[in-house]
Design a protein around this motif. Structure first.
Motif, PDB file in Angstrom:
ATOM      1  N   LEU A 140     -86.134 -41.516   3.548  1.00  0.00           N
ATOM      2  CA  LEU A 140     -85.987 -42.765   2.594  1.00  0.00           C
ATOM      3  C   LEU A 140     -86.230 -43.656   3.856  1.00  0.00           C
ATOM      4  O   LEU A 140     -87.367 -44.734   3.257  1.00  0.00           O
ATOM      5  CB  LEU A 140     -84.837 -43.072   2.222  1.00  0.00           C
ATOM      6  CG  LEU A 140     -84.302 -44.219   1.410  1.00  0.00           C
ATOM      7  CD1 LEU A 140     -85.390 -43.585  -0.254  1.00  0.00           C
ATOM      8  CD2 LEU A 140     -83.425 -44.707   1.352  1.00  0.00           C
ATOM      9  N   ALA A 141     -86.130 -43.850   5.006  1.00  0.00           N
ATOM     10  CA  ALA A 141     -85.964 -45.266   6.093  1.00  0.00           C
ATOM     11  C   ALA A 141     -87.448 -44.478   6.433  1.00  0.00           C
ATOM     12  O   ALA A 141     -88.639 -45.325   6.669  1.00  0.00           O
ATOM     13  CB  ALA A 141     -85.632 -45.226   7.034  1.00  0.00           C
ATOM     14  N   PHE A 142     -87.660 -43.642   6.732  1.00  0.00           N
ATOM     15  CA  PHE A 142     -89.321 -43.167   8.173  1.00  0.00           C
ATOM     16  C   PHE A 142     -90.140 -42.851   6.885  1.00  0.00           C
ATOM     17  O   PHE A 142     -91.196 -43.237   7.432  1.00  0.00           O
ATOM     18  CB  PHE A 142     -88.626 -41.580   8.714  1.00  0.00           C
ATOM     19  CG  PHE A 142     -87.393 -42.888  10.384  1.00  0.00           C
ATOM     20  CD1 PHE A 142     -88.135 -43.704  10.556  1.00  0.00           C
ATOM     21  CD2 PHE A 142     -86.205 -42.118  10.127  1.00  0.00           C
ATOM     22  CE1 PHE A 142     -86.979 -43.860  11.881  1.00  0.00           C
ATOM     23  CE2 PHE A 142     -85.253 -43.200  10.711  1.00  0.00           C
ATOM     24  CZ  PHE A 142     -85.688 -44.093  12.007  1.00  0.00           C
ATOM     25  N   ASP A 143     -89.684 -41.457   5.799  1.00  0.00           N
ATOM     26  CA  ASP A 143     -90.293 -41.229   5.071  1.00  0.00           C
ATOM     27  C   ASP A 143     -91.441 -42.177   4.092  1.00  0.00           C
ATOM     28  O   ASP A 143     -92.471 -42.437   3.509  1.00  0.00           O
ATOM     29  CB  ASP A 143     -90.782 -39.753   4.772  1.00  0.00           C
ATOM     30  CG  ASP A 143     -90.620 -38.879   6.093  1.00  0.00           C
ATOM     31  OD1 ASP A 143     -90.926 -38.725   7.010  1.00  0.00           O
ATOM     32  OD2 ASP A 143     -89.878 -37.527   6.217  1.00  0.00           O
ATOM     33  N   LEU A 144     -89.962 -42.154   3.371  1.00  0.00           N
ATOM     34  CA  LEU A 144     -90.888 -43.581   2.044  1.00  0.00           C
ATOM     35  C   LEU A 144     -90.629 -45.033   2.174  1.00  0.00           C
ATOM     36  O   LEU A 144     -91.266 -45.522   1.688  1.00  0.00           O
ATOM     37  CB  LEU A 144     -89.393 -42.683   0.539  1.00  0.00           C
ATOM     38  CG  LEU A 144     -89.026 -41.342   0.605  1.00  0.00           C
ATOM     39  CD1 LEU A 144     -87.891 -41.512  -0.228  1.00  0.00           C
ATOM     40  CD2 LEU A 144     -90.711 -41.217   0.440  1.00  0.00           C
ATOM     41  N   LYS A 145     -90.213 -45.284   3.969  1.00  0.00           N
ATOM     42  CA  LYS A 145     -90.150 -46.194   4.364  1.00  0.00           C
ATOM     43  C   LYS A 145     -89.684 -47.220   3.120  1.00  0.00           C
ATOM     44  O   LYS A 145     -90.186 -48.586   2.799  1.00  0.00           O
ATOM     45  CB  LYS A 145     -91.293 -47.088   4.376  1.00  0.00           C
ATOM     46  CG  LYS A 145     -92.389 -45.953   4.832  1.00  0.00           C
ATOM     47  CD  LYS A 145     -92.396 -45.812   6.476  1.00  0.00           C
ATOM     48  CE  LYS A 145     -93.712 -45.065   7.131  1.00  0.00           C
ATOM     49  NZ  LYS A 145     -93.468 -44.895   8.521  1.00  0.00           N
ATOM     50  N   VAL A 146     -88.321 -46.385   2.581  1.00  0.00           N
ATOM     51  CA  VAL A 146     -87.823 -47.929   2.472  1.00  0.00           C
ATOM     52  C   VAL A 146     -86.726 -48.799   3.150  1.00  0.00           C
ATOM     53  O   VAL A 146     -86.025 -47.647   3.292  1.00  0.00           O
ATOM     54  CB  VAL A 146     -86.674 -46.666   0.777  1.00  0.00           C
ATOM     55  CG1 VAL A 146     -86.025 -48.157  -0.063  1.00  0.00           C
ATOM     56  CG2 VAL A 146     -87.564 -46.777  -0.428  1.00  0.00           C
ATOM     57  N   PRO A 147     -86.866 -50.009   2.914  1.00  0.00           N
ATOM     58  CA  PRO A 147     -86.124 -50.594   4.232  1.00  0.00           C
ATOM     59  C   PRO A 147     -84.516 -51.000   3.610  1.00  0.00           C
ATOM     60  O   PRO A 147     -83.718 -51.358   4.442  1.00  0.00           O
ATOM     61  CB  PRO A 147     -86.777 -51.865   4.261  1.00  0.00           C
ATOM     62  CG  PRO A 147     -87.367 -52.425   3.079  1.00  0.00           C
ATOM     63  CD  PRO A 147     -87.420 -50.443   1.622  1.00  0.00           C
ATOM     64  N   ILE A 148     -83.816 -50.316   2.741  1.00  0.00           N
ATOM     65  CA  ILE A 148     -82.183 -51.018   2.060  1.00  0.00           C
ATOM     66  C   ILE A 148     -81.629 -49.009   2.725  1.00  0.00           C
ATOM     67  O   ILE A 148     -81.997 -47.948   2.851  1.00  0.00           O
ATOM     68  CB  ILE A 148     -82.015 -50.622   1.080  1.00  0.00           C
ATOM     69  CG1 ILE A 148     -82.767 -50.288   0.039  1.00  0.00           C
ATOM     70  CG2 ILE A 148     -82.715 -52.499   0.686  1.00  0.00           C
ATOM     71  CD1 ILE A 148     -82.147 -50.928  -1.532  1.00  0.00           C
ATOM     72  N   GLU A 149     -80.288 -49.418   2.828  1.00  0.00           N
ATOM     73  CA  GLU A 149     -79.542 -48.449   3.303  1.00  0.00           C
ATOM     74  C   GLU A 149     -79.250 -46.929   1.737  1.00  0.00           C
ATOM     75  O   GLU A 149     -79.610 -47.803   0.498  1.00  0.00           O
ATOM     76  CB  GLU A 149     -78.222 -48.562   2.845  1.00  0.00           C
ATOM     77  CG  GLU A 149     -78.040 -49.521   4.790  1.00  0.00           C
ATOM     78  CD  GLU A 149     -78.221 -48.428   5.734  1.00  0.00           C
ATOM     79  OE1 GLU A 149     -78.363 -47.778   5.712  1.00  0.00           O
ATOM     80  OE2 GLU A 149     -78.776 -49.079   6.593  1.00  0.00           O
ATOM     81  N   LEU A 150     -78.962 -45.592   2.133  1.00  0.00           N
ATOM     82  CA  LEU A 150     -79.250 -44.901   0.677  1.00  0.00           C
ATOM     83  C   LEU A 150     -78.436 -45.291   0.098  1.00  0.00           C
ATOM     84  O   LEU A 150     -78.493 -45.374  -1.180  1.00  0.00           O
ATOM     85  CB  LEU A 150     -79.431 -43.478   1.592  1.00  0.00           C
ATOM     86  CG  LEU A 150     -79.637 -42.390   0.649  1.00  0.00           C
ATOM     87  CD1 LEU A 150     -80.342 -41.409   1.205  1.00  0.00           C
ATOM     88  CD2 LEU A 150     -78.748 -41.986  -0.439  1.00  0.00           C
ATOM     89  N   PRO A 151     -77.247 -45.645  -0.198  1.00  0.00           N
ATOM     90  CA  PRO A 151     -76.377 -45.324  -1.107  1.00  0.00           C
ATOM     91  C   PRO A 151     -76.867 -47.306  -1.824  1.00  0.00           C
ATOM     92  O   PRO A 151     -76.376 -47.250  -3.374  1.00  0.00           O
ATOM     93  CB  PRO A 151     -74.865 -46.275   0.018  1.00  0.00           C
ATOM     94  CG  PRO A 151     -75.145 -45.142   1.037  1.00  0.00           C
ATOM     95  CD  PRO A 151     -76.327 -45.272   1.315  1.00  0.00           C
ATOM     96  N   GLU A 152     -77.291 -47.943  -0.919  1.00  0.00           N
ATOM     97  CA  GLU A 152     -77.337 -49.076  -1.785  1.00  0.00           C
ATOM     98  C   GLU A 152     -78.807 -48.695  -2.742  1.00  0.00           C
ATOM     99  O   GLU A 152     -79.125 -49.802  -3.552  1.00  0.00           O
ATOM    100  CB  GLU A 152     -77.557 -50.720  -0.630  1.00  0.00           C
ATOM    101  CG  GLU A 152     -78.074 -51.879  -1.428  1.00  0.00           C
ATOM    102  CD  GLU A 152     -77.149 -52.230  -2.222  1.00  0.00           C
ATOM    103  OE1 GLU A 152     -76.077 -51.878  -2.287  1.00  0.00           O
ATOM    104  OE2 GLU A 152     -77.749 -53.322  -3.408  1.00  0.00           O
ATOM    105  N   TYR A 153     -79.781 -48.524  -2.578  1.00  0.00           N
ATOM    106  CA  TYR A 153     -80.757 -47.902  -2.872  1.00  0.00           C
ATOM    107  C   TYR A 153     -80.776 -46.995  -3.846  1.00  0.00           C
ATOM    108  O   TYR A 153     -80.707 -47.188  -5.719  1.00  0.00           O
ATOM    109  CB  TYR A 153     -81.885 -47.092  -2.266  1.00  0.00           C
ATOM    110  CG  TYR A 153     -82.897 -46.839  -2.932  1.00  0.00           C
ATOM    111  CD1 TYR A 153     -83.859 -47.311  -2.864  1.00  0.00           C
ATOM    112  CD2 TYR A 153     -82.997 -44.969  -3.509  1.00  0.00           C
ATOM    113  CE1 TYR A 153     -85.102 -46.813  -3.728  1.00  0.00           C
ATOM    114  CE2 TYR A 153     -84.287 -44.718  -3.842  1.00  0.00           C
ATOM    115  CZ  TYR A 153     -84.944 -45.878  -4.325  1.00  0.00           C
ATOM    116  OH  TYR A 153     -85.855 -45.796  -4.612  1.00  0.00           O
TER     117      TYR A 153
END
Ligand SMILES: O=c1ccn([C@@H]2O[C@H](COP(=O)(O)O)[C@@H](O)[C@H]2O)c(=O)[nH]1
Length: 244
Positions: A140-153
């Motif tokens: 989520l963080a490194f490939d999809l570049k989503v800058p929030i924690e996974l549970p929150e997303y």
């Protein structure tokens, strides 16, 4: 479709959905015949793309419940058209990716009603994929570049689905407790990524055992390869039901 409260009165067998992830209709029918105990089957992309919609009629003739897991993800107009058509099959559950966005989710809700009405059947429960269970925090963080924690997303995706009128979400068992708390008991939560302690993880990255997933708040568990790829699928099904 039962809500979480109603799910308590269902038998464990009714709360397990088994995917027909096989390449041919003949293999799908063979699995359905091998496992007559299974009441809820999932038809996903592999079988639907390879063999078309005939399997849905075959399952209905056998009084099976159907989760049509086509995971729509497109512009609103296309999502609406596909949802309208899928709702005409009279299936119980249908999926759309939450990341298709607010407008796509909204039009899908309306299209499901229209499609079912035109076909004179009940509309499917529309459920949104929050985040695929094959992805972990790193993806989520490194490939999809989503800058929030996974549970929150995952929670935000589920809340978007709820706000736009969908009936529920697909989430990993690791997030289900939080989603249940925030989204309430009437929001359907369906969990793939479920693995008995004795089975392989395969490509699932956020998994839990069936018993833990139900305890955490799942309405339905999707359990595929631990059953369907087992040397003895009937024994694997029975073992899971006993453990529950
Ligand atoms: O986030 C998701 C959404 C859907 N799936 C589907 O569930 C089954 C899981 O099969 P297993 O063999 O138990 O891994 C499969 O059909 C996926 O397409 C998911 O796994 N994760």
């Amino acid at each position: 479709m039962a809500t979480y409260k109603q799910a308590f009165s269902m038998s464990v067998a009714e709360r397990i959905i088994v995917p027909l992830d096989v390449p041919t209709e003949a293999q799908a029918i063979a699995l359905v015949e091998q496992l007559p105990q299974v009441r809820f089957w999932k038809v996903g992309l592999e079988l639907f793309v390879s063999s078309g919609s005939a399997i849905l009629q075959i399952l209905k003739q056998r009084q099976k419940r159907i989760f049509l897991d086509l995971k729509f993800h497109d512009i609103p107009n296309t999502v609406a058209g596909a949802t309208r058509a899928a709702a005409g099959y009279g299936v119980d559950l249908l999926t759309i990716h939450a990341v298709a966005g607010r407008m796509a989710l909204k039009v899908a809700v309306a299209a499901a009603k229209q499609g079912a009405e035109a076909a004179a059947c009940s509309p499917p429960k529309l459920i949104a994929i929050s985040l695929l269970t094959s992805l972990n925090s790193r993806d989520l963080a490194f490939d999809l570049k989503v800058p929030i924690e996974l549970p929150e997303y995952a929670l935000q995706m589920a809340l978007l689905a709820q706000e736009t009128g969908l009936n529920g979400a697909v989430c990993s068992p690791q997030e289900v407790s939080q989603l249940r708390q925030v989204c309430g008991d009437d929001f359907l939560l369906v969990c793939p990524g479920v693995r008995p302690s004795w089975s392989e993880q395969d490509d699932q990255r956020r998994s839990m055992t069936p018993a833990d997933a139900l305890k955490a708040g799942a309405d339905y568990l999707v359990i595929g390869r631990p059953i369907t790829a087992a040397p003895d699928p009937v024994a694997a099904w029975e073992r899971i039901c006993e453990e529950l």
